[in-house]
Design a protein around this motif. Structure first.
Motif, PDB file in Angstrom:
ATOM      1  N   ARG A  64     -46.617 -31.323  81.087  1.00  0.00           N
ATOM      2  CA  ARG A  64     -47.843 -32.110  80.898  1.00  0.00           C
ATOM      3  C   ARG A  64     -49.075 -31.248  81.130  1.00  0.00           C
ATOM      4  N   LEU A  65     -49.068 -30.484  82.221  1.00  0.00           N
ATOM      5  CA  LEU A  65     -50.214 -29.631  82.524  1.00  0.00           C
ATOM      6  C   LEU A  65     -50.441 -28.579  81.443  1.00  0.00           C
ATOM      7  N   LEU A  66     -49.368 -28.022  80.926  1.00  0.00           N
ATOM      8  CA  LEU A  66     -49.501 -27.045  79.845  1.00  0.00           C
ATOM      9  C   LEU A  66     -50.064 -27.697  78.585  1.00  0.00           C
ATOM     10  N   ALA A  67     -49.612 -28.903  78.293  1.00  0.00           N
ATOM     11  CA  ALA A  67     -50.111 -29.616  77.109  1.00  0.00           C
ATOM     12  C   ALA A  67     -51.597 -29.945  77.247  1.00  0.00           C
ATOM     13  N   GLU A  68     -52.067 -30.118  78.464  1.00  0.00           N
ATOM     14  CA  GLU A  68     -53.476 -30.451  78.713  1.00  0.00           C
ATOM     15  C   GLU A  68     -54.356 -29.223  78.924  1.00  0.00           C
ATOM     16  N   HIS A  69     -53.769 -28.060  79.108  1.00  0.00           N
ATOM     17  CA  HIS A  69     -54.528 -26.872  79.501  1.00  0.00           C
ATOM     18  C   HIS A  69     -55.571 -26.497  78.443  1.00  0.00           C
ATOM     19  N   PRO A  70     -56.817 -26.262  78.861  1.00  0.00           N
ATOM     20  CA  PRO A  70     -57.871 -25.927  77.890  1.00  0.00           C
ATOM     21  C   PRO A  70     -57.654 -24.595  77.181  1.00  0.00           C
ATOM     22  N   GLY A  71     -56.863 -23.707  77.756  1.00  0.00           N
ATOM     23  CA  GLY A  71     -56.606 -22.414  77.131  1.00  0.00           C
ATOM     24  C   GLY A  71     -55.347 -22.368  76.287  1.00  0.00           C
ATOM     25  N   ALA A  72     -54.668 -23.490  76.193  1.00  0.00           N
ATOM     26  CA  ALA A  72     -53.430 -23.531  75.402  1.00  0.00           C
ATOM     27  C   ALA A  72     -53.776 -23.494  73.923  1.00  0.00           C
ATOM     28  N   ASP A  73     -53.312 -22.460  73.246  1.00  0.00           N
ATOM     29  CA  ASP A  73     -53.546 -22.349  71.805  1.00  0.00           C
ATOM     30  C   ASP A  73     -52.368 -22.977  71.056  1.00  0.00           C
ATOM     31  N   ARG A  74     -52.419 -22.883  69.740  1.00  0.00           N
ATOM     32  CA  ARG A  74     -51.375 -23.502  68.924  1.00  0.00           C
ATOM     33  C   ARG A  74     -49.981 -22.938  69.244  1.00  0.00           C
ATOM     34  N   ILE A  75     -49.895 -21.660  69.521  1.00  0.00           N
ATOM     35  CA  ILE A  75     -48.594 -21.057  69.844  1.00  0.00           C
ATOM     36  C   ILE A  75     -48.034 -21.664  71.124  1.00  0.00           C
ATOM     37  N   VAL A  76     -48.859 -21.776  72.133  1.00  0.00           N
ATOM     38  CA  VAL A  76     -48.424 -22.370  73.405  1.00  0.00           C
ATOM     39  C   VAL A  76     -48.052 -23.832  73.192  1.00  0.00           C
ATOM     40  N   LEU A  77     -48.883 -24.554  72.479  1.00  0.00           N
ATOM     41  CA  LEU A  77     -48.623 -25.981  72.271  1.00  0.00           C
ATOM     42  C   LEU A  77     -47.348 -26.208  71.467  1.00  0.00           C
ATOM     43  N   ARG A  78     -47.061 -25.336  70.508  1.00  0.00           N
ATOM     44  CA  ARG A  78     -45.801 -25.476  69.762  1.00  0.00           C
ATOM     45  C   ARG A  78     -44.605 -25.193  70.666  1.00  0.00           C
ATOM     46  N   ALA A  79     -44.744 -24.251  71.588  1.00  0.00           N
ATOM     47  CA  ALA A  79     -43.668 -23.971  72.544  1.00  0.00           C
ATOM     48  C   ALA A  79     -43.463 -25.164  73.475  1.00  0.00           C
ATOM     49  N   VAL A  80     -44.555 -25.769  73.915  1.00  0.00           N
ATOM     50  CA  VAL A  80     -44.464 -26.956  74.767  1.00  0.00           C
ATOM     51  C   VAL A  80     -43.836 -28.102  73.971  1.00  0.00           C
ATOM     52  N   LEU A  81     -44.240 -28.257  72.733  1.00  0.00           N
ATOM     53  CA  LEU A  81     -43.666 -29.279  71.869  1.00  0.00           C
ATOM     54  C   LEU A  81     -42.147 -29.107  71.767  1.00  0.00           C
ATOM     55  N   GLY A  82     -41.697 -27.881  71.583  1.00  0.00           N
ATOM     56  CA  GLY A  82     -40.263 -27.608  71.513  1.00  0.00           C
ATOM     57  C   GLY A  82     -39.556 -27.910  72.823  1.00  0.00           C
ATOM     58  N   ALA A  83     -40.182 -27.551  73.933  1.00  0.00           N
ATOM     59  CA  ALA A  83     -39.583 -27.813  75.246  1.00  0.00           C
ATOM     60  C   ALA A  83     -39.500 -29.308  75.515  1.00  0.00           C
ATOM     61  N   VAL A  84     -40.539 -30.036  75.132  1.00  0.00           N
ATOM     62  CA  VAL A  84     -40.545 -31.497  75.314  1.00  0.00           C
ATOM     63  C   VAL A  84     -39.470 -32.133  74.439  1.00  0.00           C
ATOM     64  N   ALA A  85     -39.357 -31.679  73.204  1.00  0.00           N
ATOM     65  CA  ALA A  85     -38.323 -32.210  72.309  1.00  0.00           C
ATOM     66  C   ALA A  85     -36.929 -31.970  72.889  1.00  0.00           C
ATOM     67  N   ALA A  86     -36.709 -30.788  73.463  1.00  0.00           N
ATOM     68  CA  ALA A  86     -35.409 -30.486  74.077  1.00  0.00           C
ATOM     69  C   ALA A  86     -35.145 -31.394  75.270  1.00  0.00           C
ATOM     70  N   LYS A  87     -36.164 -31.638  76.072  1.00  0.00           N
ATOM     71  CA  LYS A  87     -36.008 -32.536  77.227  1.00  0.00           C
ATOM     72  C   LYS A  87     -35.659 -33.952  76.761  1.00  0.00           C
ATOM     73  N   LEU A  88     -36.321 -34.407  75.716  1.00  0.00           N
ATOM     74  CA  LEU A  88     -36.016 -35.736  75.180  1.00  0.00           C
ATOM     75  C   LEU A  88     -34.580 -35.797  74.672  1.00  0.00           C
ATOM     76  N   GLU A  89     -34.126 -34.737  74.017  1.00  0.00           N
ATOM     77  CA  GLU A  89     -32.745 -34.671  73.523  1.00  0.00           C
ATOM     78  C   GLU A  89     -31.738 -34.752  74.668  1.00  0.00           C
ATOM     79  N   GLU A  90     -32.121 -34.191  75.817  1.00  0.00           N
ATOM     80  CA  GLU A  90     -31.249 -34.193  76.995  1.00  0.00           C
ATOM     81  C   GLU A  90     -31.275 -35.538  77.731  1.00  0.00           C
ATOM     82  N   GLY A  91     -32.114 -36.455  77.270  1.00  0.00           N
ATOM     83  CA  GLY A  91     -32.198 -37.763  77.909  1.00  0.00           C
ATOM     84  C   GLY A  91     -33.265 -37.859  78.980  1.00  0.00           C
ATOM     85  N   GLU A  92     -34.048 -36.808  79.149  1.00  0.00           N
ATOM     86  CA  GLU A  92     -35.146 -36.857  80.108  1.00  0.00           C
ATOM     87  C   GLU A  92     -36.342 -37.548  79.463  1.00  0.00           C
TER      88      GLU A  92
END
Length: 135
Positions: A64-92
């Motif tokens: 969540r903090l990474l997704a909100e970070h003012p310095g997060a660029d598209r590359i970081v946000l896509r990595a966070v998006l992938g990590a969140v998708a993986a967590k959702l797949e795991e049932g988290e």
């Protein structure tokens, strides 16, 4: 020799990108959280943090903090998006990170909308609302 408390203090106070990138490599979740809260943390360190894992609670907060970070660029946000998708797949349920990503203009609405597949109706409705309120 620096202690974990020293690393934590530095993660909160440092503005030097090199120092902050180095701190992202330490195995302390409380340092990762401090780095994600520090507005001076550079995208390279944020990207590294998007791969950090500890526990469900800490991981979801960090994402969540990474997704909100003012310095997060598209590359970081896509990595966070992938990590969140993986967590959702795991049932988290990193729902706060999903909603934070929905507020980021750097990501396309369709990219984020996919995170709602298979989620609760409450998350899907909040996600739709957040995406519709984009400027």
């Amino acid at each position: 020799m620096p202690t974990p408390a020293d690393h934590l203090a530095l993660a909160h106070a440092a503005t030097d990108g090199h120092v902050l990138r180095r701190l992202a490599q330490f195995p302390y979740p409380f340092v990762w959280i401090a780095l994600a809260e520090n507005p001076h943390t550079p995208p390279a360190a944020l990207l590294e943090l998007s791969r950090a894992r500890d526990s469900v609670w800490n991981d979801n907060r960090l994402l969540r903090l990474l997704a909100e970070h003012p310095g997060a660029d598209r590359i970081v946000l896509r990595a966070v998006l992938g990590a969140v998708a993986a967590k959702l797949e795991e049932g988290e349920r990193p729902y706060a990170a999903v909603l934070a990503l929905a507020g980021r203009q750097e990501l396309g609405a369709d990219e984020v909308r996919r995170l709602g597949r298979g989620a609760s109706s409450r998350l899907r409705s909040r996600l739709a609302l957040r995406l519709s309120s984009r400027i």
